[in-house]
Design a protein around this motif. Structure first.
Motif, PDB file in Angstrom:
ATOM      1  N   MET A 182       3.456  29.521  -0.196  1.00 22.36           N
ATOM      2  CA  MET A 182       3.058  28.374   0.619  1.00 22.36           C
ATOM      3  C   MET A 182       4.143  28.033   1.634  1.00 22.36           C
ATOM      4  N   LYS A 183       5.422  28.132   1.216  1.00 19.32           N
ATOM      5  CA  LYS A 183       6.508  27.844   2.148  1.00 19.32           C
ATOM      6  C   LYS A 183       6.510  28.847   3.294  1.00 19.32           C
ATOM      7  N   LYS A 184       6.251  30.116   2.984  1.00 17.08           N
ATOM      8  CA  LYS A 184       6.221  31.144   4.022  1.00 17.08           C
ATOM      9  C   LYS A 184       5.088  30.886   5.009  1.00 17.08           C
ATOM     10  N   LEU A 185       3.905  30.497   4.511  1.00 18.65           N
ATOM     11  CA  LEU A 185       2.769  30.213   5.395  1.00 18.65           C
ATOM     12  C   LEU A 185       3.058  28.993   6.263  1.00 18.65           C
ATOM     13  N   PHE A 186       3.681  27.975   5.686  1.00 16.29           N
ATOM     14  CA  PHE A 186       4.057  26.788   6.451  1.00 16.29           C
ATOM     15  C   PHE A 186       5.055  27.143   7.550  1.00 16.29           C
ATOM     16  N   SER A 241      -0.341  18.437   4.833  1.00 13.84           N
ATOM     17  CA  SER A 241      -1.074  19.115   5.893  1.00 13.84           C
ATOM     18  C   SER A 241      -0.386  18.895   7.229  1.00 13.84           C
ATOM     19  N   VAL A 242      -0.458  19.918   8.078  1.00 15.97           N
ATOM     20  CA  VAL A 242       0.109  19.859   9.412  1.00 15.97           C
ATOM     21  C   VAL A 242      -0.926  20.415  10.388  1.00 15.97           C
ATOM     22  N   PHE A 243      -1.020  19.797  11.580  1.00 15.53           N
ATOM     23  CA  PHE A 243      -1.999  20.181  12.589  1.00 15.53           C
ATOM     24  C   PHE A 243      -1.299  20.377  13.922  1.00 15.53           C
ATOM     25  N   TYR A 244      -1.650  21.427  14.613  1.00 11.94           N
ATOM     26  CA  TYR A 244      -1.127  21.704  15.947  1.00 11.94           C
ATOM     27  C   TYR A 244      -2.308  21.773  16.910  1.00 11.94           C
ATOM     28  N   GLU A 245      -2.281  20.946  17.958  1.00 14.44           N
ATOM     29  CA  GLU A 245      -3.356  20.917  18.948  1.00 14.44           C
ATOM     30  C   GLU A 245      -2.803  21.310  20.312  1.00 14.44           C
ATOM     31  N   HIS A 246      -3.556  22.129  21.017  1.00 15.65           N
ATOM     32  CA  HIS A 246      -3.151  22.616  22.342  1.00 15.65           C
ATOM     33  C   HIS A 246      -4.278  22.391  23.348  1.00 15.65           C
ATOM     34  N   LYS A 247      -3.964  21.747  24.449  1.00 19.72           N
ATOM     35  CA  LYS A 247      -4.928  21.484  25.516  1.00 19.72           C
ATOM     36  C   LYS A 247      -5.201  22.789  26.277  1.00 19.72           C
ATOM     37  N   VAL A 248      -6.497  23.162  26.370  1.00 17.93           N
ATOM     38  CA  VAL A 248      -6.863  24.387  27.091  1.00 17.93           C
ATOM     39  C   VAL A 248      -7.516  24.096  28.442  1.00 17.93           C
ATOM     40  N   SER A 249      -8.011  22.873  28.640  1.00 15.82           N
ATOM     41  CA  SER A 249      -8.569  22.443  29.927  1.00 15.82           C
ATOM     42  C   SER A 249      -8.597  20.917  29.920  1.00 15.82           C
ATOM     43  N   GLU A 250      -9.061  20.327  30.999  1.00 16.57           N
ATOM     44  CA  GLU A 250      -9.135  18.874  31.062  1.00 16.57           C
ATOM     45  C   GLU A 250     -10.124  18.299  30.049  1.00 16.57           C
ATOM     46  N   LYS A 251     -11.097  19.099  29.617  1.00  9.45           N
ATOM     47  CA  LYS A 251     -12.118  18.603  28.696  1.00  9.45           C
ATOM     48  C   LYS A 251     -12.078  19.250  27.317  1.00  9.45           C
ATOM     49  N   ALA A 252     -11.078  20.089  27.032  1.00 11.66           N
ATOM     50  CA  ALA A 252     -11.104  20.807  25.750  1.00 11.66           C
ATOM     51  C   ALA A 252      -9.698  21.106  25.229  1.00 11.66           C
ATOM     52  N   SER A 253      -9.637  21.230  23.914  1.00 10.07           N
ATOM     53  CA  SER A 253      -8.410  21.660  23.247  1.00 10.07           C
ATOM     54  C   SER A 253      -8.800  22.470  22.013  1.00 10.07           C
ATOM     55  N   VAL A 254      -7.813  23.163  21.472  1.00  7.25           N
ATOM     56  CA  VAL A 254      -7.991  23.860  20.199  1.00  7.25           C
ATOM     57  C   VAL A 254      -6.952  23.298  19.239  1.00  7.25           C
ATOM     58  N   LEU A 310      -5.294  23.839  15.146  1.00  6.58           N
ATOM     59  CA  LEU A 310      -5.198  24.607  13.914  1.00  6.58           C
ATOM     60  C   LEU A 310      -4.501  23.747  12.883  1.00  6.58           C
ATOM     61  N   GLY A 311      -5.149  23.609  11.726  1.00 11.21           N
ATOM     62  CA  GLY A 311      -4.568  22.841  10.629  1.00 11.21           C
ATOM     63  C   GLY A 311      -4.307  23.734   9.434  1.00 11.21           C
ATOM     64  N   ALA A 312      -3.221  23.444   8.735  1.00 12.39           N
ATOM     65  CA  ALA A 312      -2.894  24.159   7.498  1.00 12.39           C
ATOM     66  C   ALA A 312      -2.555  23.115   6.446  1.00 12.39           C
ATOM     67  N   ALA A 313      -3.078  23.295   5.239  1.00 15.93           N
ATOM     68  CA  ALA A 313      -2.819  22.355   4.148  1.00 15.93           C
ATOM     69  C   ALA A 313      -2.448  23.122   2.888  1.00 15.93           C
ATOM     70  N   PHE A 314      -1.592  22.501   2.084  1.00 18.85           N
ATOM     71  CA  PHE A 314      -1.150  23.060   0.814  1.00 18.85           C
ATOM     72  C   PHE A 314      -1.337  21.980  -0.232  1.00 18.85           C
ATOM     73  N   ILE A 321      -6.977  26.595   5.701  1.00 20.44           N
ATOM     74  CA  ILE A 321      -6.758  26.769   7.138  1.00 20.44           C
ATOM     75  C   ILE A 321      -7.998  26.213   7.841  1.00 20.44           C
ATOM     76  N   THR A 322      -7.786  25.372   8.872  1.00 18.68           N
ATOM     77  CA  THR A 322      -8.903  24.732   9.561  1.00 18.68           C
ATOM     78  C   THR A 322      -8.732  24.831  11.082  1.00 18.68           C
ATOM     79  N   PRO A 323      -9.424  25.772  11.731  1.00 20.15           N
ATOM     80  CA  PRO A 323      -9.426  25.794  13.202  1.00 20.15           C
ATOM     81  C   PRO A 323     -10.526  24.885  13.746  1.00 20.15           C
ATOM     82  N   GLU A 324     -10.235  24.215  14.864  1.00 18.73           N
ATOM     83  CA  GLU A 324     -11.200  23.326  15.517  1.00 18.73           C
ATOM     84  C   GLU A 324     -11.224  23.609  17.011  1.00 18.73           C
TER      85      GLU A 324
END
Length: 178
Positions: free
Chosen positions: A2-6, A42-55, A57-61, A76-79
């Motif tokens: 789990m530490k390695k994946l985090f 849990s930790v989530f990283y969000e990245h803006k891909v356009s003015e109206k959208a983002s992606v 990725l969440g990971a939880a242990f 693992i939860t992609p949105e």
């Protein structure tokens, strides 16, 4: 493991951030403070891909215990987030998502594993303040389909709760936008 994946998740987020600063993109890193009540991080990283959208990725242990059943593992939860008003990362959004979960399961009489795949649709509102502080509130329907696999010489552990089938996903995330 789990530490390695985090650490891998943090490393990928850092590399993506370094690359995207040159392109002028915006990002957030968030945690769910309430998940600690369920022995989950849990930790989530969000990245803006356009003015109206983002992606995102969440990971939880987790080390969750429900009645006499103990779960330990990860998800693992992609949105894909759609911000209809064109202010990605700060505003109202709709987000279809997928989720993969993999846990070891143990109760008083049996041991095994549980894995599931699922998804759903969230409606949420995120605020990114000038200080960088980020608040994200969301809720929506969820569906999970999973399998329990017993270890050799063991009965399947009894799994209680709504981890299979329809449910509700809701949360509060806090973090930092940059």
């Amino acid at each position: 493991m789990m530490k390695k994946l985090f650490l891998l998740t943090i490393l990928l987020a850092s590399l993506t951030t370094a690359r995207t600063f040159a392109q002028g993109a915006s990002n957030t890193i968030k945690i769910n403070p309430l998940s600690a009540l369920f022995r989950t991080g849990s930790v989530f990283y969000e990245h803006k891909v356009s003015e109206k959208a983002s992606v995102q990725l969440g990971a939880a242990f987790t080390g969750l215990k429900i009645d006499d059943t103990r779960f330990s593992g990860f998800s693992i939860t992609p949105e894909y987030r759609i911000y209809p008003k064109g202010n990605a990362l700060s505003g109202l959004y709709v987000a279809p998502y997928a989720r993969y979960q993999n846990f070891s399961v143990k109760d008083e009489e049996a041991k095994g594993s549980y894995s599931s795949i699922g998804g759903g649709l969230l409606v949420g509102r995120q605020w990114v303040y000038n200080s960088g502080f980020t608040l994200d509130l969301f809720f929506g329907p969820a569906y999970n389909a999973g399998k329990i696999k017993a270890e050799a010489g063991s009965e399947e552990p009894e799994v209680k709760g709504s981890i299979d089938g329809f449910g509700i996903r809701t949360g509060i995330l806090i973090g930092f936008g940059f």
